[in-house]
Design a protein around this motif. Structure first.
Motif, PDB file in Angstrom:
ATOM      1  N   UNK A 223      50.878   8.697  21.370  1.00 16.34           N
ATOM      2  CA  UNK A 223      50.969   9.105  22.899  1.00 16.34           C
ATOM      3  C   UNK A 223      51.064  10.765  23.385  1.00 16.34           C
ATOM      4  N   UNK A 224      52.413  11.422  22.340  1.00 16.23           N
ATOM      5  CA  UNK A 224      52.499  12.122  22.829  1.00 16.23           C
ATOM      6  C   UNK A 224      52.366  13.319  21.833  1.00 16.23           C
ATOM      7  N   UNK A 225      51.894  14.436  21.418  1.00 18.02           N
ATOM      8  CA  UNK A 225      51.969  15.340  20.526  1.00 18.02           C
ATOM      9  C   UNK A 225      53.299  15.892  20.093  1.00 18.02           C
ATOM     10  N   UNK A 226      52.054  15.979  18.810  1.00 18.48           N
ATOM     11  CA  UNK A 226      53.341  16.182  17.728  1.00 18.48           C
ATOM     12  C   UNK A 226      53.850  17.624  17.218  1.00 18.48           C
ATOM     13  N   UNK A 227      54.975  17.905  18.098  1.00 17.24           N
ATOM     14  CA  UNK A 227      55.363  19.541  17.775  1.00 17.24           C
ATOM     15  C   UNK A 227      55.555  20.232  16.829  1.00 17.24           C
ATOM     16  N   UNK A 228      55.833  19.174  15.629  1.00 17.27           N
ATOM     17  CA  UNK A 228      56.512  19.451  14.668  1.00 17.27           C
ATOM     18  C   UNK A 228      56.703  18.305  13.684  1.00 17.27           C
ATOM     19  N   UNK A 229      55.901  18.222  12.190  1.00 16.17           N
ATOM     20  CA  UNK A 229      56.387  17.642  11.258  1.00 16.17           C
ATOM     21  C   UNK A 229      56.388  18.123  10.270  1.00 16.17           C
ATOM     22  N   UNK A 230      57.698  17.295   9.776  1.00 14.13           N
ATOM     23  CA  UNK A 230      58.190  17.502   8.440  1.00 14.13           C
ATOM     24  C   UNK A 230      57.875  16.166   7.125  1.00 14.13           C
TER      25      UNK A 230
END
Length: 754
Positions: A223-230
């Protein structure tokens, strides 16, 4: 002061997201029976039950997994533990072997950790402690607070998707760790994760465990945009937004405000991530967590209402409805909303004609759980049989213990046979009967797992394979069942052949000792011999000894009575079972639990034994033993299941015995009376029919059946046929405090063949 508790009168008005007000069962209102389900029952001792959120027979079992490993953590959770390493989407319930625990999600804050850690060095990993006072477990819903991170977790589920709601504290370092290495007791072989867009992750987890080739795909929508994905290979940070490897991890990061809720929908599929997303869109199209949780609750309530009881105490209601709940965790859906599923032949199949299923603990469930389904889950019986027939076509034989499109070959015998034959003889029409007969016959005519000896010798030599007696006795049950199906289909030659094989149990009976015993040749028994000793997975019996297996002839109790010398010698021997004391040996299976003498209620081969007294004209002894077992081996405490739950079998025994009936013979449609623990039961049947059981003068002292009437007419038989039950009607049972003559005449006793 109220001294009677009844599911039709007492209720709790739960408020909030999932538990709308309950009410009397009048004017289209329904009683909330989920209030009597305590999912903690069976989480202690060796119950191994699943704890978390799911819907009846759903593909998703979304719940916490503890840090600890070992036999008591076969489901991933044990009441003695206060750690959580993640919330995983598949779990087993009640098995004696651990597996699954796929697709682990763990919300965290602070510096990123990508391994779970250890108790000795908790700071090295991400696991958290929790307090049971912060934990809520109800059918279709789970919540907890992670003490380490001050994160609130709420979980619910649909058939093929899990729904997470995480309430974060204020933090610039909030994360969700997706750990594809983690499972309950298996080893990942290939894992993959990919960031699709700012709110979507997809991937898969292939693993090897009890089931040797497991494949599960997932898609997660936030439901919340991902700020960072690693992405990480174990602990090593990798470049990019996707990664394939053995121990892949993905970490979602963002900043959160205090009390901010982040929701995640996770779809599962045995076929593809695209299908997993399709499952989400079909089953959870919106973002209303409360509605999905309420739907899960209502689904459970509807299933529990198939048997509505009145009992003397709240504890009886809790035991009954928790047991009924446990019978509906598996078998689990194993297909997608578009009909696709992964087959045993490692191919994708598409068949909308049935719901493909998995998690078949057949050596356990054929004894009580599957017969229970023919009463309260008739719409699922055809799915069960059709799944077995699909497996037969794909692997060339019926399933033994099937899990995630894998044949584990766990336990002895071919226990799919009585399930299929029972369904056919009870009149189920939703499967190809010709194919079903081909499947049961061809499965029993193969050479593997000792069958070549059955065909050639009539017994399995003890030095040819372990557990030879247990295996041979189960095959005799299977063969007897096939004979009855052949007879119904007019195949007299096969009837004669399999009837003869159904008598092979006699070859294991040693008249000198009076026990079933390992046989080396037609004239030589295995020595030394003790009816007490049990060497787990090393001797002639499966999780048991000769005392327990001597009675494993539910298909021909009359023949077993004759072997023992008639009614009185049979009863004397049976009496001895319940008082015999002896050393099981240091290598005995831990499954041998719930002992009364050498009777072991914690393991399935004993489950029918208490009912055998009725076949020899002493039903009052059945009543005494059954009532004792219900009162002492089933409780409302976490250790309230005396052995492995075994995917619903332990609980199915209690459900059937509580209402006063048990199907001793697995395929002749006869339910033997015992000693009902309830005062009233309404069993809701197809087409609006109902079967009412009214128990008069029932108490802790009045445990014997004195008389019965069926639909207002005197009924003298000590059994009831499946067809009479499914026609609907009313059975009134009059209880007494002293043994009487009810059901003692030979004509009124249950029989193997009618």
């Amino acid at each position: 002061m109220i001294n009677k508790f009844t599911a039709t009168v007492l209720f709790v008005a739960f408020t909030g997201f999932a538990f709308g007000q309950a009410s009397h069962h009048k004017k289209n209102k329904t009683t909330d029976l989920t209030q009597y389900v305590d999912p903690y029952i069976g989480t202690g001792f060796h119950g191994h039950v699943f704890v978390g959120a799911n819907v009846p027979f759903g593909a998703v079992q979304l719940g916490p997994t503890n840090l600890s490993k070992g036999w008591d953590w076969c489901s991933g959770y044990h009441i003695s533990d206060s750690t959580i390493v993640g919330f995983q989407h598949t779990h087993l319930s009640g098995t004696g072997i651990g597996d699954l625990g796929d697709i682990s999600f763990m919300p965290t804050t602070g510096p990123i950790k990508t391994i779970k850690g250890t108790l000795a060095d908790p700071g090295n990993g991400y696991f958290s402690l929790f307090s049971r006072k912060d934990e809520i477990v109800k059918p279709g819903y789970y919540s907890v607070k992670l003490k380490r991170y001050h994160i609130g977790v709420k979980l619910t589920a649909t058939k093929r998707a899990g729904f997470h709601q995480y309430t974060f504290p204020q933090s610039d370092q909030s994360h969700i760790v997706i750990d594809l290495e983690e499972g309950v007791a298996d080893i990942p072989t290939e894992t993959f994760i990919k960031l699709v867009n700012k709110t979507t992750i997809e991937g898969y987890r292939f693993s090897r465990g009890w089931a040797h080739d497991q494949r599960i795909y997932f898609t997660a929508v936030l439901s919340k945009p991902i700020a960072h994905f690693a992405v990480y290979d174990t602990t090593a940070l990798q470049q990019g937004i996707m990664l394939k490897g053995q121990k892949v991890k993905g970490v979602i990061s963002f900043a959160t405000k205090n009390g901010e809720k982040v929701l995640i929908k996770v779809g599962l599929s045995p076929v593809s991530s695209a299908n997993a997303l399709l499952n989400i869109n079909s089953e959870i199209p919106g973002w209303d967590f409360n509605k999905v949780a309420a739907d899960a609750h209502n689904t459970w309530n509807k299933e529990l209402q198939k048997i509505e009881i009145k009992a003397d105490s709240l504890s009886q209601l809790k035991k009954f409805y928790t047991a009924l709940y446990h019978t509906m965790i598996a078998p689990s859906v194993f297909n997608d909303v578009n009909g696709e599923y992964w087959g045993t032949d490692k191919k994708v199949h598409n068949d909308h004609s049935f719901a493909n299923l998995t998690t078949f603990s057949l050596w356990d469930t054929y004894r009580a759980a599957n017969p229970l389904y023919t009463i309260i889950q008739p719409e699922r019986v055809n799915d069960i049989v059709n799944t077995m027939l699909a497996i037969y076509k794909q692997q060339g034989r019926l399933p033994v213990w099937h899990l995630m499109a894998n044949e584990t070959n766990t336990m002895v015998g071919n226990s799919a046979v009585p399930v299929i034959v029972d369904a056919y003889l009870k009149g189920f029409k939703g499967f190809d009967a010709t194919l079903a007969y081909e499947a049961v016959k061809n499965t029993q005519m193969q050479d593997m797992r000792g069958l070549k000896y059955v065909k050639a010798l009539g017994y399995i030599p003890a030095d040819s394979t372990v557990e030879s007696v247990a295996m041979g006795l189960e095959y005799s049950i299977n063969d007897w069942c096939i004979a009855q199906m052949a007879l119904k289909m007019g195949n007299n030659a096969d009837y004669d052949y399999f009837s003869k094989r159904g008598q092979n149990y006699r070859n294991y009976f040693d008249k000198q000792t009076g026990f079933m015993r390992g046989k080396l040749s037609a004239t030589e028994w295995r020595t030394p011999f003790s009816p007490f000793v049990s060497r787990h997975m090393k001797d002639d019996f499966t999780e048991g000894n000769a005392w327990q297996y001597t009675w494993l002839v539910p298909q021909d109790v009359e023949g077993l009575i004759a072997l023992q010398g008639g009614d009185q010698p049979f009863i004397q021997k049976l009496d001895s079972l319940f008082i015999a004391k002896g050393d099981l040996g240091s290598e005995a299976s831990p499954d041998i639990s719930g002992l009364i003498g050498q009777y072991a209620h914690g393991n399935e081969p004993s489950h029918h034994i208490a009912y055998l007294y009725t076949y020899a004209g002493q039903p009052w002894k059945t009543a005494e033993k059954v009532r004792y077992i219900m009162d002492n081996f089933y409780t409302t405490k976490p250790d309230g299941v005396i052995g492995n739950e075994d995917v619903g079998q332990m609980s199915a025994w209690y459900v059937l015995s509580s209402v006063g009936i048990y199907e001793v013979n697995p395929a002749n449609g006869t339910f033997v009376f015992g000693s009902p623990a309830i005062n009233r039961a309404t069993i809701r049947l197809p087409k609006g029919k109902q079967f009412h059981i009214v128990v008069k003068n029932n108490s802790t002292r009045h445990i014997y059946i004195g008389a019965i009437s069926l639909n207002g007419k005197p009924y003298t038989h000590d059994f009831i046929r499946y067809s009479d039950l499914m026609n609907g009607g009313a059975l009134t049972i009059y209880m007494t405090d002293k043994p009487g003559n009810f059901g003692t005449l030979p004509a009124d006793r249950p029989h193997s063949v009618f």
